[in-house]
Design a protein around this motif. Structure first.
Motif, PDB file in Angstrom:
ATOM      1  N   ARG A 189       0.822  -1.155  -0.080  1.00  0.00           N
ATOM      2  CA  ARG A 189       0.076   0.025  -0.034  1.00  0.00           C
ATOM      3  C   ARG A 189       0.871   1.521  -0.061  1.00  0.00           C
ATOM      4  O   ARG A 189       2.086   1.139   0.437  1.00  0.00           O
ATOM      5  CB  ARG A 189      -0.905  -0.187   1.235  1.00  0.00           C
ATOM      6  CG  ARG A 189      -0.207   0.162   2.522  1.00  0.00           C
ATOM      7  CD  ARG A 189      -1.048   0.207   3.649  1.00  0.00           C
ATOM      8  NE  ARG A 189      -0.533   0.223   5.147  1.00  0.00           N
ATOM      9  CZ  ARG A 189      -1.142   0.736   6.092  1.00  0.00           C
ATOM     10  NH1 ARG A 189      -2.338   0.756   6.172  1.00  0.00           N
ATOM     11  NH2 ARG A 189      -0.125   0.601   7.229  1.00  0.00           N
ATOM     12  N   VAL A 190       0.262   2.317  -0.439  1.00  0.00           N
ATOM     13  CA  VAL A 190       0.984   3.691  -0.136  1.00  0.00           C
ATOM     14  C   VAL A 190       0.191   4.500   0.812  1.00  0.00           C
ATOM     15  O   VAL A 190      -1.037   4.136   1.055  1.00  0.00           O
ATOM     16  CB  VAL A 190       0.840   4.445  -1.522  1.00  0.00           C
ATOM     17  CG1 VAL A 190       1.768   3.728  -2.763  1.00  0.00           C
ATOM     18  CG2 VAL A 190      -0.546   4.865  -1.845  1.00  0.00           C
TER      19      VAL A 190
ATOM     20  N   SER B  35       3.948  17.875   8.822  1.00  0.00           N
ATOM     21  CA  SER B  35       4.424  17.960   7.196  1.00  0.00           C
ATOM     22  C   SER B  35       5.578  17.767   6.839  1.00  0.00           C
ATOM     23  O   SER B  35       6.117  18.353   5.784  1.00  0.00           O
ATOM     24  CB  SER B  35       3.631  19.117   6.637  1.00  0.00           C
ATOM     25  OG  SER B  35       2.245  19.344   6.822  1.00  0.00           O
ATOM     26  N   VAL B  36       6.258  16.748   7.509  1.00  0.00           N
ATOM     27  CA  VAL B  36       7.485  16.602   7.269  1.00  0.00           C
ATOM     28  C   VAL B  36       7.805  15.321   6.483  1.00  0.00           C
ATOM     29  O   VAL B  36       8.474  15.343   5.578  1.00  0.00           O
ATOM     30  CB  VAL B  36       8.522  16.485   8.437  1.00  0.00           C
ATOM     31  CG1 VAL B  36       9.754  15.889   8.248  1.00  0.00           C
ATOM     32  CG2 VAL B  36       8.631  17.882   9.209  1.00  0.00           C
ATOM     33  N   VAL B  37       7.260  14.497   6.699  1.00  0.00           N
ATOM     34  CA  VAL B  37       6.878  12.988   5.891  1.00  0.00           C
ATOM     35  C   VAL B  37       5.839  13.347   4.981  1.00  0.00           C
ATOM     36  O   VAL B  37       4.765  13.277   5.203  1.00  0.00           O
ATOM     37  CB  VAL B  37       6.684  11.971   6.760  1.00  0.00           C
ATOM     38  CG1 VAL B  37       6.849  10.582   6.001  1.00  0.00           C
ATOM     39  CG2 VAL B  37       7.594  11.536   8.048  1.00  0.00           C
ATOM     40  N   HIS B  38       6.377  13.452   3.551  1.00  0.00           N
ATOM     41  CA  HIS B  38       5.289  13.727   2.536  1.00  0.00           C
ATOM     42  C   HIS B  38       4.558  12.593   2.085  1.00  0.00           C
ATOM     43  O   HIS B  38       3.308  12.842   1.455  1.00  0.00           O
ATOM     44  CB  HIS B  38       6.124  14.306   1.500  1.00  0.00           C
ATOM     45  CG  HIS B  38       6.744  15.461   1.882  1.00  0.00           C
ATOM     46  ND1 HIS B  38       6.051  16.629   2.360  1.00  0.00           N
ATOM     47  CD2 HIS B  38       8.125  16.136   2.002  1.00  0.00           C
ATOM     48  CE1 HIS B  38       6.969  17.614   2.641  1.00  0.00           C
ATOM     49  NE2 HIS B  38       7.987  17.207   2.673  1.00  0.00           N
ATOM     50  N   SER B  39       4.879  11.456   2.194  1.00  0.00           N
ATOM     51  CA  SER B  39       4.263  10.150   2.065  1.00  0.00           C
ATOM     52  C   SER B  39       5.161   8.830   2.085  1.00  0.00           C
ATOM     53  O   SER B  39       6.437   9.178   2.306  1.00  0.00           O
ATOM     54  CB  SER B  39       3.567  10.104   0.398  1.00  0.00           C
ATOM     55  OG  SER B  39       2.311  10.737   0.695  1.00  0.00           O
ATOM     56  N   MET B  40       4.492   7.727   2.054  1.00  0.00           N
ATOM     57  CA  MET B  40       5.333   6.376   2.457  1.00  0.00           C
ATOM     58  C   MET B  40       4.711   5.479   1.339  1.00  0.00           C
ATOM     59  O   MET B  40       3.397   5.485   1.020  1.00  0.00           O
ATOM     60  CB  MET B  40       5.174   6.054   3.754  1.00  0.00           C
ATOM     61  CG  MET B  40       5.733   7.053   4.676  1.00  0.00           C
ATOM     62  SD  MET B  40       5.265   6.766   6.479  1.00  0.00           S
ATOM     63  CE  MET B  40       3.842   7.690   6.635  1.00  0.00           C
ATOM     64  N   VAL B  41       5.687   4.403   1.379  1.00  0.00           N
ATOM     65  CA  VAL B  41       5.334   3.202   0.528  1.00  0.00           C
ATOM     66  C   VAL B  41       5.491   1.844   1.440  1.00  0.00           C
ATOM     67  O   VAL B  41       6.657   2.140   1.862  1.00  0.00           O
ATOM     68  CB  VAL B  41       6.037   3.092  -0.898  1.00  0.00           C
ATOM     69  CG1 VAL B  41       5.625   1.689  -1.747  1.00  0.00           C
ATOM     70  CG2 VAL B  41       5.572   4.335  -1.583  1.00  0.00           C
ATOM     71  N   GLU B  42       4.554   1.135   1.425  1.00  0.00           N
ATOM     72  CA  GLU B  42       4.697  -0.022   2.406  1.00  0.00           C
ATOM     73  C   GLU B  42       4.782  -1.297   1.705  1.00  0.00           C
ATOM     74  O   GLU B  42       3.900  -1.208   0.452  1.00  0.00           O
ATOM     75  CB  GLU B  42       3.678  -0.271   3.391  1.00  0.00           C
ATOM     76  CG  GLU B  42       3.700  -1.639   4.297  1.00  0.00           C
ATOM     77  CD  GLU B  42       2.632  -1.734   5.183  1.00  0.00           C
ATOM     78  OE1 GLU B  42       3.090  -2.028   6.549  1.00  0.00           O
ATOM     79  OE2 GLU B  42       1.388  -1.435   5.115  1.00  0.00           O
TER      80      GLU B  42
END
Length: 408
Positions: A188-189, A260-267
């Motif tokens: 997932r993202v 608003s430091v982590v802009h997005s993640m990928v699992e």
């Protein structure tokens, strides 16, 4: 982006980036783009520019960057821009065109390598398709186009072997996290959301447009700022992520991250999570897309000090208080013309709120009414631009009816 974009770009985009077109040059993201280009003159040249109005700030950009072709909203704007450029002493003014046809002409102009589309709302749809039909690499922050006509845009990109690079900070983060990875290994993202100005506010009643426009982290245009306040912006981004990265709705998760430091993640399938961090500054995703596949120092970066961060927090969004995000997810899952209806109705609702015709809490009611109208029409997935525009128009009519019903 096309299916293999996260692993391998075409030889066309590996080459030195030369000529760039910017659509929406005077908006918030447009201004950032122009500043990055200003600092990248050794490798990037502005070939074309477009703005809705022929204001003095746009004339200044035309004089500074000397593009070959320029587009403005109307013939009257074109005449005014010629006058402004002449008064500024520009010896060789560019060709100036106007209207939707002019916008599409700039988007597809010969010789341009990359087209930056930072237009707001549905106005960005036609030029996005024009750029892709011409085989350009499209750099887009115009999420409404991908929401309303996602299948059409992605099909056009595949058919014309054109690439799409995201400019939104969240989708740029996902793109960066996926670089070199096998898309089949993505579980997932995880999109991050600031939560907007009303995250901790107990009651959403009585909110004014001025209050909704005070975002705690980002400086954005008025429509996207209100969307951030309702969490509709994150709903649109759910659909955008599904389109760009070929994901199911259940593969796109959202967490509230006020810093608003982590802009997005990928699992990934092995439990690993890769995140992209940075200061809340649109310069980073804009520069990344403009210079891709290289990274470039542009001289205006904001640097993130990890030691200065006391804590990073993440929490689940409150979809009962902010129902717009789930309306968007439902539109994605039910498909057909619903995403197009969602995007169009949101534009009408946000404008009605800005005009103080409806309350802040009425925005999701307007959108829900337009979605129900679209379900009743059962028009199917829009297979052409004409079908998208028909779905858009029907939703706008339904949304306006809902606005009138609330203001009686």
């Amino acid at each position: 982006m096309t299916q293999n974009s996260t692993q391998k770009m075409s030889s066309k985009t590996r080459a030195r980036v030369g000529r760039v077109v910017v659509l929406g040059a005077t908006g918030s993201v447009g201004a950032t783009t122009m500043d990055v280009l200003r600092q990248s003159r050794d490798s990037l040249r502005v070939a074309g520019l477009a703005a809705r109005r022929a204001r003095s700030e746009f004339a200044d950009l035309v004089c500074e960057f000397a593009p070959d072709l320029v587009s403005v909203g109307t013939a009257a704007d074109a005449a005014r821009l010629r006058t402004l450029c002449k008064k500024a002493g520009m010896k060789n003014p560019p060709e100036i065109v106007s209207g939707v046809d002019g916008l599409c002409r700039v988007a597809s102009m010969p010789g341009a390598d990359r087209v930056v589309n930072v237009l707001g709302g549905s106005a960005g749809l036609r030029p996005s398709l024009a750029a892709l039909e011409a085989g350009k690499t499209l750099l887009t922050a115009n999420k409404e186009s991908l929401v309303a006509a996602g299948e059409l845009i992605m099909d056009t990109a595949r058919r014309r072997h054109a690439d799409i690079l995201p400019l939104d900070s969240e989708h740029s983060a996902i793109f960066q996290c996926l670089r070199g990875e096998n898309p089949a290994t993505v579980r997932r993202v995880i999109l991050t959301a600031s939560g907007g100005p009303f995250l901790r506010r107990k009651s959403l009643r009585g909110i004014t447009p001025a209050q909704a426009l005070k975002h705690p982290r980002w400086i954005m245009g008025p429509k996207v700022t209100v969307d951030s306040a309702t969490l509709m912006n994150k709903g649109l981004e759910i659909i955008e992520a599904a389109r760009l990265f070929g994901l199911r709705s259940d593969q796109v998760h959202v967490v509230i991250h006020p810093q608003s430091v982590v802009h997005s993640m990928v699992e990934f399938c092995d439990g690993s999570i890769i995140a992209q961090l940075g200061a809340p500054d649109m310069r980073t995703p804009v520069a990344y897309a403009l210079h891709y596949p290289q990274r470039a120092f542009t001289g205006g970066e904001k640097w993130l000090s990890l030691s200065a961060l006391s804590n990073l927090t993440f929490e689940e969004p409150d979809t009962e208080r902010f129902p717009c995000m789930e309306l968007a997810r439902a539109a994605l899952e039910q498909g057909g013309a619903l995403p197009a209806a969602l995007s169009a109705a949101d534009e009408i609702a946000v404008q009605a709120f800005a005009d103080e015709k409806i309350a802040f809490t009425d925005i999701p009611l307007i959108i829900e009414a337009a979605l129900e109208n679209a379900r009743n029409r059962d028009a199917g997935v829009p297979a052409s631009l004409e079908h998208v525009l028909a779905a858009d128009a029907a939703a706008r009519r339904a949304a306006r009816r809902a606005v009138r019903a609330l203001t009686r």
